[in-house]
Motif scaffolding. Structure first.
Motif, PDB file in Angstrom:
ATOM      1  N   LEU A 178     -19.520  17.355  89.857  1.00 56.84           N
ATOM      2  CA  LEU A 178     -19.681  16.324  88.832  1.00 56.84           C
ATOM      3  C   LEU A 178     -20.931  16.571  88.010  1.00 56.84           C
ATOM      4  CD1 LEU A 178     -18.950  13.579  87.516  1.00 56.84           C
ATOM      5  CD2 LEU A 178     -20.267  12.485  89.359  1.00 56.84           C
ATOM      6  N   VAL A 179     -20.740  16.683  86.697  1.00 57.85           N
ATOM      7  CA  VAL A 179     -21.848  16.814  85.749  1.00 57.85           C
ATOM      8  C   VAL A 179     -21.685  15.704  84.720  1.00 57.85           C
ATOM      9  CG1 VAL A 179     -22.967  18.273  84.020  1.00 57.85           C
ATOM     10  CG2 VAL A 179     -21.978  19.312  86.076  1.00 57.85           C
ATOM     11  N   LEU A 180     -22.755  14.946  84.477  1.00 59.79           N
ATOM     12  CA  LEU A 180     -22.747  13.883  83.469  1.00 59.79           C
ATOM     13  C   LEU A 180     -23.483  14.351  82.228  1.00 59.79           C
ATOM     14  CD1 LEU A 180     -23.584  10.754  85.661  1.00 59.79           C
ATOM     15  CD2 LEU A 180     -21.336  11.619  84.996  1.00 59.79           C
ATOM     16  N   GLU A 181     -23.044  13.873  81.092  1.00 60.57           N
ATOM     17  CA  GLU A 181     -23.691  14.175  79.824  1.00 60.57           C
ATOM     18  C   GLU A 181     -24.333  12.899  79.290  1.00 60.57           C
ATOM     19  OE1 GLU A 181     -20.599  15.687  77.309  1.00 60.57           O
ATOM     20  OE2 GLU A 181     -19.820  16.899  78.946  1.00 60.57           O
ATOM     21  N   THR A 182     -25.518  13.042  78.724  1.00 60.33           N
ATOM     22  CA  THR A 182     -26.192  11.929  78.059  1.00 60.33           C
ATOM     23  C   THR A 182     -26.628  12.403  76.683  1.00 60.33           C
ATOM     24  OG1 THR A 182     -28.332  12.533  79.021  1.00 60.33           O
ATOM     25  CG2 THR A 182     -27.032  10.888  80.207  1.00 60.33           C
ATOM     26  N   PRO A 183     -26.697  11.476  75.722  1.00 61.69           N
ATOM     27  CA  PRO A 183     -27.174  11.892  74.399  1.00 61.69           C
ATOM     28  C   PRO A 183     -28.623  12.341  74.500  1.00 61.69           C
ATOM     29  CG  PRO A 183     -26.754   9.529  74.454  1.00 61.69           C
ATOM     30  CD  PRO A 183     -26.371  10.082  75.786  1.00 61.69           C
ATOM     31  N   SER A 184     -28.965  13.350  73.735  1.00 64.39           N
ATOM     32  CA  SER A 184     -30.296  13.936  73.871  1.00 64.39           C
ATOM     33  C   SER A 184     -31.406  13.090  73.261  1.00 64.39           C
ATOM     34  CB  SER A 184     -30.316  15.331  73.260  1.00 64.39           C
ATOM     35  OG  SER A 184     -29.924  15.276  71.910  1.00 64.39           O
ATOM     36  N   TYR A 244     -27.202   6.127  78.145  1.00 59.98           N
ATOM     37  CA  TYR A 244     -25.820   5.852  78.503  1.00 59.98           C
ATOM     38  C   TYR A 244     -25.142   7.186  78.781  1.00 59.98           C
ATOM     39  CZ  TYR A 244     -24.302   7.193  73.766  1.00 59.98           C
ATOM     40  OH  TYR A 244     -24.048   7.880  72.606  1.00 59.98           O
ATOM     41  N   ILE A 245     -24.021   7.136  79.457  1.00 58.25           N
ATOM     42  CA  ILE A 245     -23.276   8.347  79.755  1.00 58.25           C
ATOM     43  C   ILE A 245     -22.344   8.611  78.580  1.00 58.25           C
ATOM     44  CG2 ILE A 245     -21.631   9.435  81.328  1.00 58.25           C
ATOM     45  CD1 ILE A 245     -22.824   7.647  83.545  1.00 58.25           C
ATOM     46  N   SER A 246     -22.493   9.773  77.973  1.00 54.74           N
ATOM     47  CA  SER A 246     -21.677  10.101  76.806  1.00 54.74           C
ATOM     48  C   SER A 246     -20.549  11.071  77.144  1.00 54.74           C
ATOM     49  CB  SER A 246     -22.546  10.700  75.699  1.00 54.74           C
ATOM     50  OG  SER A 246     -23.148  11.896  76.139  1.00 54.74           O
ATOM     51  N   GLY A 247     -20.540  11.567  78.361  1.00 54.92           N
ATOM     52  CA  GLY A 247     -19.476  12.473  78.763  1.00 54.92           C
ATOM     53  C   GLY A 247     -19.588  12.822  80.231  1.00 54.92           C
ATOM     54  N   TRP A 248     -18.517  13.351  80.764  1.00 51.09           N
ATOM     55  CA  TRP A 248     -18.519  13.815  82.146  1.00 51.09           C
ATOM     56  C   TRP A 248     -17.626  15.040  82.269  1.00 51.09           C
ATOM     57  CZ3 TRP A 248     -13.557  13.869  83.849  1.00 51.09           C
ATOM     58  CH2 TRP A 248     -12.677  12.879  83.396  1.00 51.09           C
ATOM     59  N   GLN A 249     -17.899  15.804  83.304  1.00 53.77           N
ATOM     60  CA  GLN A 249     -17.098  16.964  83.661  1.00 53.77           C
ATOM     61  C   GLN A 249     -16.873  16.920  85.158  1.00 53.77           C
ATOM     62  OE1 GLN A 249     -18.961  20.617  82.214  1.00 53.77           O
ATOM     63  NE2 GLN A 249     -20.253  19.288  80.971  1.00 53.77           N
ATOM     64  N   VAL A 250     -15.647  17.124  85.594  1.00 51.48           N
ATOM     65  CA  VAL A 250     -15.317  17.147  87.009  1.00 51.48           C
ATOM     66  C   VAL A 250     -14.509  18.405  87.283  1.00 51.48           C
ATOM     67  CG1 VAL A 250     -14.021  16.019  88.867  1.00 51.48           C
ATOM     68  CG2 VAL A 250     -15.310  14.631  87.244  1.00 51.48           C
ATOM     69  N   GLY A 251     -14.929  19.134  88.297  1.00 48.31           N
ATOM     70  CA  GLY A 251     -14.183  20.315  88.715  1.00 48.31           C
ATOM     71  C   GLY A 251     -13.825  20.213  90.186  1.00 48.31           C
ATOM     72  N   LEU A 252     -12.555  20.371  90.503  1.00 50.25           N
ATOM     73  CA  LEU A 252     -12.101  20.448  91.888  1.00 50.25           C
ATOM     74  C   LEU A 252     -12.215  21.912  92.288  1.00 50.25           C
ATOM     75  CD1 LEU A 252     -10.727  19.137  94.385  1.00 50.25           C
ATOM     76  CD2 LEU A 252      -8.533  19.706  93.310  1.00 50.25           C
ATOM     77  N   ALA A 253     -12.983  22.200  93.344  1.00 50.50           N
ATOM     78  CA  ALA A 253     -13.284  23.595  93.661  1.00 50.50           C
ATOM     79  C   ALA A 253     -13.292  23.844  95.163  1.00 50.50           C
ATOM     80  CB  ALA A 253     -14.646  23.965  93.068  1.00 50.50           C
ATOM     81  N   ASN A 254     -13.267  25.122  95.490  1.00 52.94           N
ATOM     82  CA  ASN A 254     -13.463  25.572  96.861  1.00 52.94           C
ATOM     83  C   ASN A 254     -14.326  26.830  96.805  1.00 52.94           C
ATOM     84  OD1 ASN A 254     -11.739  27.746  96.203  1.00 52.94           O
ATOM     85  ND2 ASN A 254      -9.953  26.683  96.998  1.00 52.94           N
ATOM     86  N   THR A 255     -14.427  27.558  97.895  1.00 56.91           N
ATOM     87  CA  THR A 255     -15.296  28.735  97.907  1.00 56.91           C
ATOM     88  C   THR A 255     -14.766  29.880  97.054  1.00 56.91           C
ATOM     89  OG1 THR A 255     -14.229  29.573  99.901  1.00 56.91           O
ATOM     90  CG2 THR A 255     -16.220  28.242 100.197  1.00 56.91           C
TER      91      THR A 255
END
Length: 187
Positions: A21-27, A33-44
């Motif tokens: 999980l990575v959140l984006e905020t305005p610079s 506030y949270i302006s975006g998010w990224q979610v990746g389902l991952a394994n090794t």
């Protein structure tokens, strides 16, 4: 042991172990506030699935948070650990959920692990929540990863870069720390 998570043994490249999980905020906004998010389902082995969302206005933050919760919901109670760059990522998400009008928001059913916490504890590298996460301190880390980032109008491949970088860092750290720590703490 029965029921113990196998993080770095017997990889199955079709089953996810982590939600990155990575959140984006305005610079340059006065109000955070949270302006975006990224979610990746991952394994090794790889990142199996990637989703992201970005908004241009704080007025749409509730919509963004609802979409993030919808993305996380199917993975609750499935032994997945949410991996974030720093503890600040989780604190920001919790604080924004607290002030949102969403009444059914929950992060229970997940474990959480901050890669910055592992780095500080086992590699003696101090990381400030507001600073870049890592620089060239680790091999293959060309650019620093922040606890939150401002990505602007980038395409999906560029958005996914932050999740891929977090995954790469975590894959490097995993074999070097005690396995029990990779499970994370219950939320």
């Amino acid at each position: 042991m029965l029921g113990e998570k196998q993080w770095f043994a017997e990889p199955d490249d079709s089953v996810g172990s982590w939600l990155l999980l990575v959140l984006e905020t305005p610079s340059q906004e006065e109000e955070t506030y949270i302006s975006g998010w990224q979610v990746g389902l991952a394994n090794t082995q790889n990142i199996l699935q990637f989703e992201s969302m970005e908004i241009g206005s704080p007025m749409r933050e509730t919509e963004l948070l609802s979409a993030l919760l919808d993305e996380l919901r199917p993975h609750r109670r499935s032994d997945l650990t949410i991996i974030t760059p720093t503890e600040h990522t989780l604190h920001l998400l919790r604080s924004r959920l607290l002030v949102s009008p969403i009444t059914s928001a929950t992060l229970r059913g997940f474990d959480h692990l901050s890669t910055a916490k592992l780095v500080e504890q086992y590699f003696m590298i101090q990381i400030d929540a507001d600073d870049h996460f890592l620089s060239s301190d680790l091999p293959n880390s060309d650019q620093p990863l922040q606890s939150t980032c401002s990505l602007g109008d980038l395409d999906v491949a560029e958005h996914q870069a932050a999740v891929e970088q977090l995954w790469g860092i975590f894959i490097q750290l995993g074999p070097l720390v005690p396995r029990r720590l990779l499970i994370g703490s219950p939320l």
